[in-house]
Design a protein around this motif. Structure first.
Motif, mmCIF file in Angstrom:
data_model
loop_
_atom_site.group_PDB
_atom_site.id
_atom_site.type_symbol
_atom_site.label_atom_id
_atom_site.label_comp_id
_atom_site.label_asym_id
_atom_site.label_seq_id
_atom_site.Cartn_x
_atom_site.Cartn_y
_atom_site.Cartn_z
ATOM 1 N N PRO A 168 -8.576 6.413 -11.085
ATOM 2 C CA PRO A 168 -9.034 5.746 -12.322
ATOM 3 C C PRO A 168 -8.548 6.411 -13.600
ATOM 4 O O PRO A 168 -8.529 5.774 -14.658
ATOM 5 C CB PRO A 168 -10.567 5.810 -12.217
ATOM 6 N N SER A 169 -8.131 7.687 -13.540
ATOM 7 C CA SER A 169 -7.640 8.377 -14.735
ATOM 8 C C SER A 169 -6.132 8.347 -14.858
ATOM 9 O O SER A 169 -5.578 8.888 -15.829
ATOM 10 C CB SER A 169 -8.104 9.838 -14.720
ATOM 11 N N ALA A 170 -5.461 7.769 -13.873
ATOM 12 C CA ALA A 170 -3.995 7.758 -13.914
ATOM 13 C C ALA A 170 -3.495 6.772 -14.961
ATOM 14 O O ALA A 170 -4.050 5.676 -15.112
ATOM 15 C CB ALA A 170 -3.450 7.391 -12.529
ATOM 16 N N ILE A 171 -2.442 7.178 -15.676
ATOM 17 C CA ILE A 171 -1.818 6.286 -16.662
ATOM 18 C C ILE A 171 -0.902 5.299 -15.951
ATOM 19 O O ILE A 171 -0.893 4.113 -16.232
ATOM 20 C CB ILE A 171 -1.032 7.103 -17.704
ATOM 21 N N ALA A 172 -0.141 5.835 -14.978
ATOM 22 C CA ALA A 172 0.781 4.967 -14.243
ATOM 23 C C ALA A 172 -0.015 4.056 -13.315
ATOM 24 O O ALA A 172 -1.006 4.465 -12.713
ATOM 25 C CB ALA A 172 1.745 5.811 -13.434
ATOM 26 N N THR A 173 0.445 2.800 -13.202
ATOM 27 C CA THR A 173 -0.250 1.856 -12.318
ATOM 28 C C THR A 173 0.413 1.765 -10.950
ATOM 29 O O THR A 173 -0.111 1.161 -10.030
ATOM 30 C CB THR A 173 -0.300 0.456 -12.941
ATOM 31 N N ASN A 174 1.597 2.373 -10.813
ATOM 32 C CA ASN A 174 2.331 2.382 -9.551
ATOM 33 C C ASN A 174 2.612 0.976 -9.062
ATOM 34 O O ASN A 174 2.503 0.654 -7.934
ATOM 35 C CB ASN A 174 1.608 3.208 -8.490
ATOM 36 N N MET A 218 0.840 -1.195 0.000
ATOM 37 C CA MET A 218 0.000 0.000 0.000
ATOM 38 C C MET A 218 0.875 1.245 0.000
ATOM 39 O O MET A 218 1.958 1.248 0.577
ATOM 40 C CB MET A 218 -0.882 0.022 1.250
ATOM 41 N N LEU A 219 0.352 2.277 -0.645
ATOM 42 C CA LEU A 219 1.091 3.544 -0.692
ATOM 43 C C LEU A 219 0.479 4.546 0.296
ATOM 44 O O LEU A 219 -0.752 4.623 0.441
ATOM 45 C CB LEU A 219 1.030 4.138 -2.099
ATOM 46 N N TYR A 220 1.372 5.278 0.932
ATOM 47 C CA TYR A 220 0.951 6.310 1.878
ATOM 48 C C TYR A 220 1.747 7.580 1.627
ATOM 49 O O TYR A 220 2.974 7.515 1.484
ATOM 50 C CB TYR A 220 1.227 5.886 3.320
ATOM 51 N N MET A 221 1.049 8.708 1.583
ATOM 52 C CA MET A 221 1.742 9.991 1.589
ATOM 53 C C MET A 221 1.847 10.423 3.054
ATOM 54 O O MET A 221 0.858 10.361 3.804
ATOM 55 C CB MET A 221 0.971 11.042 0.797
ATOM 56 N N VAL A 222 3.051 10.802 3.427
ATOM 57 C CA VAL A 222 3.305 11.161 4.832
ATOM 58 C C VAL A 222 3.907 12.562 4.888
ATOM 59 O O VAL A 222 4.820 12.884 4.106
ATOM 60 C CB VAL A 222 4.273 10.140 5.478
#
Ligand SMILES: O=C(O)C[C@H]1C=CC(=O)O1
Length: 94
Positions: free
Chosen positions: A88-94, A1-5
């Motif tokens: 949903p609009s992001a090109i990158a899937t991360n 999971m990604l988190y911005m901190v």
């Protein structure tokens, strides 16, 4: 999971400089280890502040808490966490 901190560092003026310097050096080594193992994906200084925005990639809340509470400067930080989901609009899937 990604988190911005968001981390805001508030080292009290009463802390001896030698102790502050030691904690900063330990913090740097710990931060670089986490960047090398891929868990600390981004680390950006906020211009003009002793603060950063970071992105962590960890298994979940428990691992994030373990990582953040192990930061040498943790006792002197105010931390806020924002969980990130795929847009949903992001090109990158991360
Ligand atoms: O300087 C900071 O923003 C606090 C902390 C985060 C990484 C690091 O080396 O120190």
């Amino acid at each position: 999971m990604l988190y911005m901190v968001h981390m805001q560092v508030n080292i009290p003026a009463s802390l001896p400089k030698s102790e502050a310097d030691r904690l900063k050096a330990e913090e740097k080594a710990y931060a670089q280890k986490l960047q090398q193992d891929g868990r600390w994906r981004h680390l950006w200084r906020i211009a003009g502040q002793y603060a950063n925005y970071s992105v962590f990639d960890v298994a979940g809340n428990d691992e994030l808490h373990e990582v953040l509470s192990s930061l040498p400067l943790y006792p002197y930080m105010a931390i806020s966490v924002t969980p990130l989901a795929q847009h949903p609009s992001a090109i990158a899937t991360n």
